[in-house]
Scaffold this active site. Structure first.
Site, PDB file in Angstrom:
ATOM      1  N   HIS A  70     -41.224   1.521 -59.424  1.00  0.00           N
ATOM      2  CA  HIS A  70     -42.078   2.336 -58.567  1.00  0.00           C
ATOM      3  C   HIS A  70     -42.273   3.713 -59.183  1.00  0.00           C
ATOM      4  O   HIS A  70     -41.320   4.349 -59.640  1.00  0.00           O
ATOM      5  CB  HIS A  70     -41.460   2.466 -57.165  1.00  0.00           C
ATOM      6  CG  HIS A  70     -41.449   1.166 -56.415  1.00  0.00           C
ATOM      7  ND1 HIS A  70     -40.289   0.538 -56.017  1.00  0.00           N
ATOM      8  CD2 HIS A  70     -42.468   0.344 -56.016  1.00  0.00           C
ATOM      9  CE1 HIS A  70     -40.574  -0.587 -55.379  1.00  0.00           C
ATOM     10  NE2 HIS A  70     -41.899  -0.732 -55.378  1.00  0.00           N
ATOM     11  N   CYS A  90       2.624  19.349 -54.790  1.00  0.00           N
ATOM     12  CA  CYS A  90       2.787  20.557 -53.985  1.00  0.00           C
ATOM     13  C   CYS A  90       4.032  20.492 -53.111  1.00  0.00           C
ATOM     14  O   CYS A  90       4.397  21.483 -52.464  1.00  0.00           O
ATOM     15  CB  CYS A  90       1.552  20.804 -53.120  1.00  0.00           C
ATOM     16  SG  CYS A  90       1.309  19.586 -51.793  1.00  0.00           S
ATOM     17  N   HIS A  94       7.337  20.707  15.893  1.00  0.00           N
ATOM     18  CA  HIS A  94       8.158  19.528  15.646  1.00  0.00           C
ATOM     19  C   HIS A  94       9.556  19.742  16.207  1.00  0.00           C
ATOM     20  O   HIS A  94       9.975  20.865  16.466  1.00  0.00           O
ATOM     21  CB  HIS A  94       8.238  19.215  14.159  1.00  0.00           C
ATOM     22  CG  HIS A  94       8.983  20.251  13.373  1.00  0.00           C
ATOM     23  ND1 HIS A  94       8.484  21.491  13.137  1.00  0.00           N
ATOM     24  CD2 HIS A  94      10.228  20.217  12.802  1.00  0.00           C
ATOM     25  CE1 HIS A  94       9.349  22.208  12.428  1.00  0.00           C
ATOM     26  NE2 HIS A  94      10.418  21.452  12.216  1.00  0.00           N
ATOM     27  N   CYS A 126     -48.436  11.187 -51.809  1.00  0.00           N
ATOM     28  CA  CYS A 126     -49.326  12.304 -51.456  1.00  0.00           C
ATOM     29  C   CYS A 126     -50.796  11.951 -51.650  1.00  0.00           C
ATOM     30  O   CYS A 126     -51.679  12.752 -51.300  1.00  0.00           O
ATOM     31  CB  CYS A 126     -48.964  13.541 -52.266  1.00  0.00           C
ATOM     32  SG  CYS A 126     -49.148  13.335 -54.056  1.00  0.00           S
ATOM     33  N   CYS A 176       1.469  23.502   2.903  1.00  0.00           N
ATOM     34  CA  CYS A 176       0.804  23.863   1.642  1.00  0.00           C
ATOM     35  C   CYS A 176       0.320  25.303   1.731  1.00  0.00           C
ATOM     36  O   CYS A 176       0.194  25.877   2.823  1.00  0.00           O
ATOM     37  CB  CYS A 176      -0.351  22.908   1.381  1.00  0.00           C
ATOM     38  SG  CYS A 176      -1.279  23.250  -0.134  1.00  0.00           S
ATOM     39  N   HIS A 222       6.671   9.094 -41.788  1.00  0.00           N
ATOM     40  CA  HIS A 222       7.257   8.778 -40.488  1.00  0.00           C
ATOM     41  C   HIS A 222       7.967   7.426 -40.471  1.00  0.00           C
ATOM     42  O   HIS A 222       8.265   6.900 -39.399  1.00  0.00           O
ATOM     43  CB  HIS A 222       6.174   8.769 -39.410  1.00  0.00           C
ATOM     44  CG  HIS A 222       4.983   7.931 -39.761  1.00  0.00           C
ATOM     45  ND1 HIS A 222       5.011   6.547 -39.781  1.00  0.00           N
ATOM     46  CD2 HIS A 222       3.722   8.284 -40.127  1.00  0.00           C
ATOM     47  CE1 HIS A 222       3.825   6.097 -40.127  1.00  0.00           C
ATOM     48  NE2 HIS A 222       3.006   7.124 -40.347  1.00  0.00           N
ATOM     49  N   CYS A 239       3.564  15.557   6.583  1.00  0.00           N
ATOM     50  CA  CYS A 239       4.876  14.905   6.593  1.00  0.00           C
ATOM     51  C   CYS A 239       5.288  14.558   5.163  1.00  0.00           C
ATOM     52  O   CYS A 239       4.526  13.918   4.425  1.00  0.00           O
ATOM     53  CB  CYS A 239       4.819  13.644   7.453  1.00  0.00           C
ATOM     54  SG  CYS A 239       6.348  12.668   7.417  1.00  0.00           S
ATOM     55  N   CYS A 288     -34.964   4.478 -53.368  1.00  0.00           N
ATOM     56  CA  CYS A 288     -36.350   4.680 -53.784  1.00  0.00           C
ATOM     57  C   CYS A 288     -37.234   4.910 -52.562  1.00  0.00           C
ATOM     58  O   CYS A 288     -36.969   4.416 -51.471  1.00  0.00           O
ATOM     59  CB  CYS A 288     -36.822   3.457 -54.568  1.00  0.00           C
ATOM     60  SG  CYS A 288     -38.571   3.480 -54.999  1.00  0.00           S
ATOM     61  N   CYS A 346      13.875  20.188   5.725  1.00  0.00           N
ATOM     62  CA  CYS A 346      12.962  19.698   6.747  1.00  0.00           C
ATOM     63  C   CYS A 346      11.838  18.877   6.118  1.00  0.00           C
ATOM     64  O   CYS A 346      11.293  19.230   5.069  1.00  0.00           O
ATOM     65  CB  CYS A 346      12.372  20.869   7.525  1.00  0.00           C
ATOM     66  SG  CYS A 346      11.222  20.368   8.829  1.00  0.00           S
TER      67      CYS A 346
END
Length: 593
Positions: free
Chosen positions: A139, A235, A316, A123, A298, A248, A305, A164, A293
């Site tokens: 220091h 526990c 078709h 400071c 969709c 495991h 196809c 430090c 078929c």
């Protein structure tokens, strides 16, 4: 391989062999040396004691203060053996320098008059001499700057090793100074600093881990030797010390991590979609065929196809589709679909058996209450058979072997697949080892089911002769299953995992008595503390003077130590009325007095 346990005559040994095998179940000297528990439970109360054990070893050897010993141990992750190895290899000076320990004489500012001032290089103010602090490195800065520095580091989570403030200074600040300066301004941060120092024994220590129970029991487990082990906390939770997941074995930690991820995520759903659907060429959503078929539509309205996945028109005939003609055979797409289908069926095979044994284990845990009721009925009978520990031993063997059998399927899924060990074994070698493992797995599975059936029988209603017959069956099956489990683990460690070249997989060893229960850390220690709770060490000047030590620090040759290392000092004399009694005298002498 011959199934040497296919007939009932071969299933059961003689009575003498069976009883010897049952004794081996309690004294597992061939597989695991009988010794004191290698794992300990550290509670909130014993955490400080556990930490001070290691602190005292370093303090006594290097003649250091507690804070310097803690700095060294935190830097070396509380590994005392590693710290001593570095000391031997590099010497004390480099050991201290790497860890940030400065053992030098501080510049004494107490001799300066209170009217004199010292300039703080942080400071840049002139500060009275009684308001500055010098660290071990030499220091010196004002208390305000030190306090601000400490508060920032504690809030950043660096309180275990606060360096430090000086430029390029590697020294660690004295924890007592940190504690005193911070507590004057922020007592809550001082408590946080103390907690971080204490918990560093667990957080930074490779031999100590928190129990992963939920909700947390507050305990930690310390192992002494092998970190690839499975332990049981007080526990009741059993877990793998290496990865902190559930126990495991015989799966390695990597195998179990991949298996749990595979069971939880949507990877197998993706496989099913790959096998049974095809993407729309317009919106790319998966479409499932629900008719004969090959022209499918969709929900977005696009027709395509089913054979090649190409977009088409809607008109078709039975042989052609308007505006479309399937091109050449695309081998890659067909191979990809077939492989996904094969992988899905393979996963379902191992997962179904893993889940079946896991479900059986969960259902068999309910047997415990039923077994206890049956034992109570048998004990009330007037019979020559009085010892019924064979029932509880058989039940415990059933639980342990069922768990081994359950986890053996995830192990086989990865051991003989291409996810982890691709290129480790040739096709012929893999097939040979898989047949060897599956033979042992099948033998174990058959005998486990026989033991489960025996324990579910209503033997509490049987005549005494039939009870004796059931007893020998349970004892023999328990011995057989234990030996089969050992044989399977030996096969895994030596013939399967032991032959790997590019990867190393470790598993927890098999223990006939099951997962080791961690013992509670003994609260009896020889540590001496001052009023503030700081651990004291013997004065270095007192060492080597005929074995004389600091009061409260008994030497190894002191008669005041018993076999456990705890103090067994003589009791004081007691005054009863006008009579002075020596409490160290025998009871009959005291009575006569």
């Amino acid at each position: 391989m011959e199934d040497y346990m296919s007939s009932d005559e071969e299933d059961y040994y003689s009575d003498r062999d069976a009883l010897e095998g049952l004794e081996n179940d309690e004294d597992d000297t061939h597989w695991q040396p009988k010794s004191v528990p290698t794992s300990q439970v550290i509670t909130k109360e014993s955490l400080l004691i556990a930490q001070r054990e290691d602190l005292r070893r370093v303090m006594d050897l290097l003649k250091l203060s507690e804070q310097h010993a803690r700095t060294l141990l935190i830097y070396h992750c509380w590994d005392v053996e590693k710290l001593f190895a570095v000391l031997v290899e590099k010497g004390k000076e480099q050991l201290f320098a790497e860890a940030g320990v400065s053992v030098v004489e501080r510049k004494d500012h107490s001799s300066l008059q209170y009217s004199s001032t010292i300039m703080c290089n942080i400071c840049m103010d002139d500060i009275p001499a009684n308001e500055v602090t010098t660290m071990d490195c030499g220091h010196c800065f004002c208390n305000g700057c030190w306090t601000g520095h400490f508060i920032v580091k504690i809030n950043e989570g660096q309180s275990r090793r606060i360096r430090c403030m000086a430029h390029k200074c590697n020294a660690i600040c004295d924890e007592a100074i940190v504690r005193n300066l911070v507590s004057a301004r922020h007592p809550d941060l001082a408590e946080k600093f103390e907690r971080f120092l204490l918990e560093s024994y667990i957080e930074d220590n490779r031999k100590v881990k928190w129990c992963p129970s939920v909700p947390h029991c507050g305990n930690a487990i310390r192992v002494e030797d092998d970190k690839f082990c499975e332990v049981e906390c007080t526990c009741g939770l059993q877990f793998c010390f290496s990865c902190s997941s559930e126990a495991h074995s015989p799966c390695s930690c990597l195998m179990w991590e991949l298996w749990t991820k595979k069971c939880k995520d949507e990877s197998e759903t993706v496989n099913w979609i790959t096998v049974n659907t095809k993407p729309c060429p317009k919106c790319h959503k998966p479409v499932e065929k629900n008719g004969g078929c090959n022209l499918v539509s969709c929900i977005c309205g696009q027709a395509f196809c089913w054979l090649c996945g190409g977009a088409t028109g809607r008109d078709h005939t039975w042989s052609t589709i308007t505006g479309h003609s399937c091109g050449r055979y695309k081998e890659d797409h067909e191979k990809k679909a077939e492989r996904a289908k094969r992988d899905l069926y393979r996963y379902m095979h191992y997962h179904n058996r893993y889940k079946a044994h896991t479900d059986s284990s969960n259902l068999e845990t309910k047997l415990k209450e039923t077994i206890e009721a049956k034992i109570t009925i048998l004990e009330r009978r007037e019979s020559t058979l009085k010892d019924f520990t064979w029932i509880t031993n058989g039940l415990n063997r059933l639980f342990r072997s069922r768990r081994v059998l359950s986890y053996s399927y995830p192990f086989a899924f990865y051991m003989f697949g291409d996810d982890i060990f691709q290129g480790e074994m040739s096709k012929e070698e893999r097939e040979l080892k898989q047949n060897l493992f599956e033979d042992q797995q099948q033998q174990l599975e058959g005998n486990v089911e026989k033991l489960s059936k025996c324990l579910e029988e209503p033997f509490d209603l049987y005549a005494e002769e039939k009870v004796m017959e059931t007893r020998m069956k349970v004892i023999n099956l328990s011995v057989i299953i234990d030996k089969l489990c050992k044989k399977m683990y030996e096969c895994i460690e030596n013939d399967l995992l032991g032959c790997l070249q590019s990867t190393i997989h470790n598993i927890a060893p098999y223990l006939s008595k099951g997962v080791e229960k961690a013992s509670e850390l003994s609260p009896c220690r020889n540590s001496k503390t001052d009023d503030s709770g700081t651990l004291l060490r013997p004065d270095s000047s007192m060492q080597g003077t005929g074995g004389t030590t600091e009061p409260g620090w008994p030497s190894s040759s002191s008669p005041n130590l018993n076999g456990s290392g705890c103090s067994s000092r003589k009791r004081a004399r007691k005054v009863l009325g006008d009579v002075l009694l020596d409490l160290n005298l025998p009871a009959e002498v005291i009575d006569k007095s």
